[in-house]
Scaffold this motif. Structure first.
Motif, PDB file in Angstrom:
ATOM      1  N   LEU A 158       0.717  -1.220   0.021  1.00  0.00           N
ATOM      2  CA  LEU A 158       0.025  -0.531  -0.201  1.00  0.00           C
ATOM      3  C   LEU A 158       0.552   1.588  -0.192  1.00  0.00           C
ATOM      4  N   ALA A 159       2.068   1.204   0.830  1.00  0.00           N
ATOM      5  CA  ALA A 159       2.725   2.650   0.892  1.00  0.00           C
ATOM      6  C   ALA A 159       3.736   2.512  -0.343  1.00  0.00           C
ATOM      7  N   GLY A 160       3.935   1.428  -1.690  1.00  0.00           N
ATOM      8  CA  GLY A 160       4.726   1.305  -2.573  1.00  0.00           C
ATOM      9  C   GLY A 160       3.737   2.174  -3.938  1.00  0.00           C
ATOM     10  N   VAL A 161       2.014   1.949  -3.595  1.00  0.00           N
ATOM     11  CA  VAL A 161       1.673   2.273  -4.428  1.00  0.00           C
ATOM     12  C   VAL A 161       0.969   3.633  -3.792  1.00  0.00           C
ATOM     13  N   GLY A 162       1.431   4.359  -2.867  1.00  0.00           N
ATOM     14  CA  GLY A 162       0.650   5.607  -1.978  1.00  0.00           C
ATOM     15  C   GLY A 162       2.328   6.487  -2.561  1.00  0.00           C
ATOM     16  N   ALA A 163       3.425   5.988  -2.454  1.00  0.00           N
ATOM     17  CA  ALA A 163       4.755   6.479  -2.431  1.00  0.00           C
ATOM     18  C   ALA A 163       4.825   7.072  -3.148  1.00  0.00           C
ATOM     19  N   SER A 164       4.173   7.752  -4.940  1.00  0.00           N
ATOM     20  CA  SER A 164       4.382   8.216  -5.554  1.00  0.00           C
ATOM     21  C   SER A 164       3.125   9.203  -6.034  1.00  0.00           C
ATOM     22  N   SER A 165       2.200   8.678  -5.328  1.00  0.00           N
ATOM     23  CA  SER A 165       0.459   9.474  -5.528  1.00  0.00           C
ATOM     24  C   SER A 165       1.226  10.577  -6.118  1.00  0.00           C
ATOM     25  N   LEU A 201      11.547   6.892 -19.364  1.00  0.00           N
ATOM     26  CA  LEU A 201      12.813   7.086 -18.817  1.00  0.00           C
ATOM     27  C   LEU A 201      13.178   7.889 -16.925  1.00  0.00           C
ATOM     28  N   LEU A 202      12.298   8.937 -17.058  1.00  0.00           N
ATOM     29  CA  LEU A 202      12.874   9.142 -15.688  1.00  0.00           C
ATOM     30  C   LEU A 202      12.392   8.575 -14.134  1.00  0.00           C
ATOM     31  N   CYS A 203      11.391   7.825 -14.936  1.00  0.00           N
ATOM     32  CA  CYS A 203      11.177   6.838 -13.739  1.00  0.00           C
ATOM     33  C   CYS A 203      11.727   6.552 -12.523  1.00  0.00           C
ATOM     34  N   PRO A 204      12.876   6.080 -12.565  1.00  0.00           N
ATOM     35  CA  PRO A 204      14.202   5.968 -11.519  1.00  0.00           C
ATOM     36  C   PRO A 204      14.114   7.236 -10.633  1.00  0.00           C
ATOM     37  N   GLN A 205      14.705   7.818 -10.710  1.00  0.00           N
ATOM     38  CA  GLN A 205      15.483   9.926 -11.142  1.00  0.00           C
ATOM     39  C   GLN A 205      14.069   9.701  -9.816  1.00  0.00           C
ATOM     40  N   ILE A 206      12.656  10.205 -10.579  1.00  0.00           N
ATOM     41  CA  ILE A 206      11.466  10.215  -9.771  1.00  0.00           C
ATOM     42  C   ILE A 206      11.625   9.673  -8.305  1.00  0.00           C
ATOM     43  N   ILE A 223      10.033  -0.201   0.527  1.00  0.00           N
ATOM     44  CA  ILE A 223       9.115  -0.326  -0.569  1.00  0.00           C
ATOM     45  C   ILE A 223       9.544   0.378  -2.582  1.00  0.00           C
ATOM     46  N   TYR A 224      10.366   0.735  -2.668  1.00  0.00           N
ATOM     47  CA  TYR A 224      10.917   1.108  -4.141  1.00  0.00           C
ATOM     48  C   TYR A 224      10.517  -0.188  -4.785  1.00  0.00           C
ATOM     49  N   LYS A 225      10.997  -1.006  -5.292  1.00  0.00           N
ATOM     50  CA  LYS A 225      10.372  -1.748  -5.567  1.00  0.00           C
ATOM     51  C   LYS A 225       9.418  -1.774  -6.551  1.00  0.00           C
ATOM     52  N   ASN A 226       7.867  -2.030  -5.655  1.00  0.00           N
ATOM     53  CA  ASN A 226       6.815  -1.873  -5.791  1.00  0.00           C
ATOM     54  C   ASN A 226       6.212  -0.888  -5.930  1.00  0.00           C
ATOM     55  N   ALA A 227       6.946   0.733  -5.449  1.00  0.00           N
ATOM     56  CA  ALA A 227       6.580   1.738  -5.635  1.00  0.00           C
ATOM     57  C   ALA A 227       7.276   1.678  -7.878  1.00  0.00           C
ATOM     58  N   TYR A 228       7.759   1.382  -7.996  1.00  0.00           N
ATOM     59  CA  TYR A 228       8.804   1.605  -9.768  1.00  0.00           C
ATOM     60  C   TYR A 228       7.926   0.827 -10.659  1.00  0.00           C
ATOM     61  N   GLN A 229       7.592  -0.400  -9.845  1.00  0.00           N
ATOM     62  CA  GLN A 229       6.478  -1.332 -10.909  1.00  0.00           C
ATOM     63  C   GLN A 229       5.180  -0.940 -10.984  1.00  0.00           C
ATOM     64  N   TYR A 230       4.487   0.103 -10.158  1.00  0.00           N
ATOM     65  CA  TYR A 230       3.089   0.149 -10.281  1.00  0.00           C
ATOM     66  C   TYR A 230       3.318   1.961 -10.943  1.00  0.00           C
ATOM     67  N   LEU A 231       3.870   2.829 -10.534  1.00  0.00           N
ATOM     68  CA  LEU A 231       5.023   3.947 -11.675  1.00  0.00           C
ATOM     69  C   LEU A 231       4.868   4.107 -12.706  1.00  0.00           C
ATOM     70  N   PHE A 232       5.901   3.160 -13.477  1.00  0.00           N
ATOM     71  CA  PHE A 232       5.877   2.801 -14.800  1.00  0.00           C
ATOM     72  C   PHE A 232       5.025   2.900 -15.210  1.00  0.00           C
ATOM     73  N   ILE A 233       4.311   1.272 -15.112  1.00  0.00           N
ATOM     74  CA  ILE A 233       3.068   1.069 -15.694  1.00  0.00           C
ATOM     75  C   ILE A 233       2.003   2.618 -15.742  1.00  0.00           C
ATOM     76  N   ILE A 234       1.788   3.052 -14.958  1.00  0.00           N
ATOM     77  CA  ILE A 234       1.531   4.239 -15.195  1.00  0.00           C
ATOM     78  C   ILE A 234       1.132   5.094 -16.281  1.00  0.00           C
ATOM     79  N   PHE A 235       2.699   5.052 -15.777  1.00  0.00           N
ATOM     80  CA  PHE A 235       3.462   6.454 -17.408  1.00  0.00           C
ATOM     81  C   PHE A 235       2.988   5.872 -18.269  1.00  0.00           C
ATOM     82  N   LEU A 236       3.296   4.857 -18.543  1.00  0.00           N
ATOM     83  CA  LEU A 236       2.776   3.874 -20.148  1.00  0.00           C
ATOM     84  C   LEU A 236       1.382   4.062 -20.479  1.00  0.00           C
TER      85      LEU A 236
END
Length: 447
Positions: A48-55, A112-117, A127-140
């Motif tokens: 849940l924190a991974g999903v919300g970390a990039s809200s 391209l900038l997802c990790p830096q963000i 929670i970084y792995k969960n946050a990256y997977q979620y945010l990258f797909i949302i960007f796509l």
């Protein structure tokens, strides 16, 4: 399905337009709540924190998309109100072309900038792995977000708020079903939650476009409509870019606030995420009402009826304040109970954080009724650039609280950052909205 708002009593017209929007927004937020509940209950607090970390950064990027599409709708609504349908279809064509360009640029840059963000947001390592997977797909999925919001903006500009609601309702149900399938059956975790969101939005956007082509002849583009014109491009960008930037500038403050909160640890990230889901649900009536008043103003500006605009804004603001006061009471007294939708009872510290965030917010929730209506009305009158300053004030307020007061007062400062931003923006946007109405009145008198 089109509806002129230039005749009849303003408030009933606005409310009838706003109701389908409200139901659609509630459905969307219901999905968000169910999504968070599925992630939090099945995958755990860290997911849940991974999903919300990039809200906040999602709000920055997707908010820009929403703002741009809303801005493109202003000339369309004005042309519709003036009954200049050839100009309206030309505006639609230019909105489609510009949205396609934005889709390509934003998707490539954000992916391209997802990790830096995520590093910029101080995302905790656990929670970084969960946050990256979620945010990258949302960007796509940015192109599908733009497609749906552009189609919805076109329908709303011509007074039809029911059609986008119907497709949103369908996609919400589809979203929940895919969420459960991807997470519980396929075991895709946070990536599955993001994929379900993107796929459902794609279906909704495509169906809206097909419906427009098949069922709404007045919106169907003809060969002569599909010609790029430099003046129209400038007009569409002059309306769309400031509105997109206003969302994004506001989101920058939210990113700074999110980064400060992420630095407090995963307990506060989870509590903040749960509180944000509830906050977004409670904001749905504000968004629906403000959009209704904005379309009302745009159509009546095209028809040259300034007195109707004044009446619509007054009545819309009054309704917004009343709802804000009611919602605030609910957040104050029932915030902890609502947080149990996402957080199990044994996570006492997370529940306490979420309840505190909602309680502090409830005391000032009424101010959103003023801010949203006046801001959207200023945009609807064609003064999108002036609204950017309101977003700037919100950004500065959140940054000051996050950078100066969070180190001193911790999560308590986070709990008051939004309210500080709202009140600061209200102090600017209310007199600005009144001034813009006077400018429109002078222009109409000059003609």
């Amino acid at each position: 399905m089109t509806k002129s708002m230039t005749e009849g009593k303003p408030l009933p017209l606005i409310l009838r337009f706003a109701v389908p929007l409200l139901i659609g927004n509630l459905l969307q937020q219901t999905y968000n709540i169910i999504d968070a509940a599925i992630v939090g209950r099945i995958l755990g607090a860290d997911a849940l924190a991974g999903v919300g970390a990039s809200s906040s950064v999602q709000f920055l990027v997707l908010g820009f998309c929403i703002g741009v599409c809303c801005g493109f709708g202003i000339p369309i609504a004005k042309s519709f109100g003036a009954k200049d349908y050839d100009k309206m279809r030309s505006d639609i064509f230019h909105g489609m072309v510009l949205s396609g360009i934005f889709a390509v640029v934003l998707t490539v840059l954000c992916a391209l900038l997802c990790p830096q963000i995520l590093h910029l947001l101080s995302t905790p390592e656990d929670i970084y792995k969960n946050a990256y997977q979620y945010l990258f797909i949302i960007f796509l999925g940015i192109p599908f977000n733009l497609l749906y919001n552009l189609m919805a903006g076109i329908f709303r500009s011509v007074g039809d708020s029911r059609t986008p609601f119907m497709f949103l309702a369908f996609s919400t149900v589809l979203n929940i079903g895919m969420d459960l399938f991807f997470i519980m059956v396929l075991g895709l975790g946070c990536a599955g939650a993001a994929a379900a969101t993107v796929m459902a939005q794609a279906v909704s956007g495509v169906l809206c476009y097909i419906y427009m082509r098949k069922k709404m002849p007045v919106l169907r583009l003809k060969r002569q409509d599909c010609r790029l014109d430099g003046g129209t491009v400038k007009l569409m960008l002059a309306m769309g870019l400031p509105m997109g930037l206003q969302y994004s500038i506001t989101a920058i403050g939210s990113m700074v606030m999110q980064s400060a909160n992420n630095g407090l640890g995963s307990v506060y990230v989870s509590g903040f995420t749960a509180g944000m889901r509830i906050k977004q649900f409670a904001m749905c009536p504000f968004d629906a009402l403000a959009t209704g008043v904005s379309v009302f103003c745009s159509q009546n500006l095209g028809a040259g009826k300034i007195e109707r605009i004044k009446t619509g804004i007054k009545q819309g603001t009054a309704i917004g304040i009343f709802y804000g006061a009611f919602a605030g009471i609910v957040l104050i007294f029932f915030g902890r109970t609502l947080s149990l939708l996402f957080i199990s009872g044994e996570n006492v510290a997370i529940l306490d954080a979420s309840a505190k965030y909602l309680r502090c917010m409830g005391y000032f929730y009424w101010s959103l009724g003023i801010l949203n209506v006046c801001r959207m009305c200023t945009q609807g009158l064609g003064f999108s650039g002036r609204v950017v300053a309101a977003g700037g004030l919100e950004m500065v307020a959140r940054c000051v609280v996050s950078l100066c007061f969070v180190p001193l007062f911790g999560f308590t400062a986070i709990c008051f950052a939004d309210q500080t931003a709202w009140l600061s923006a209200c102090a600017y946007i209310v007199p600005t909205c009144l001034h813009c109405i006077k400018l429109c009145e002078k222009r109409l008198q000059g003609n």
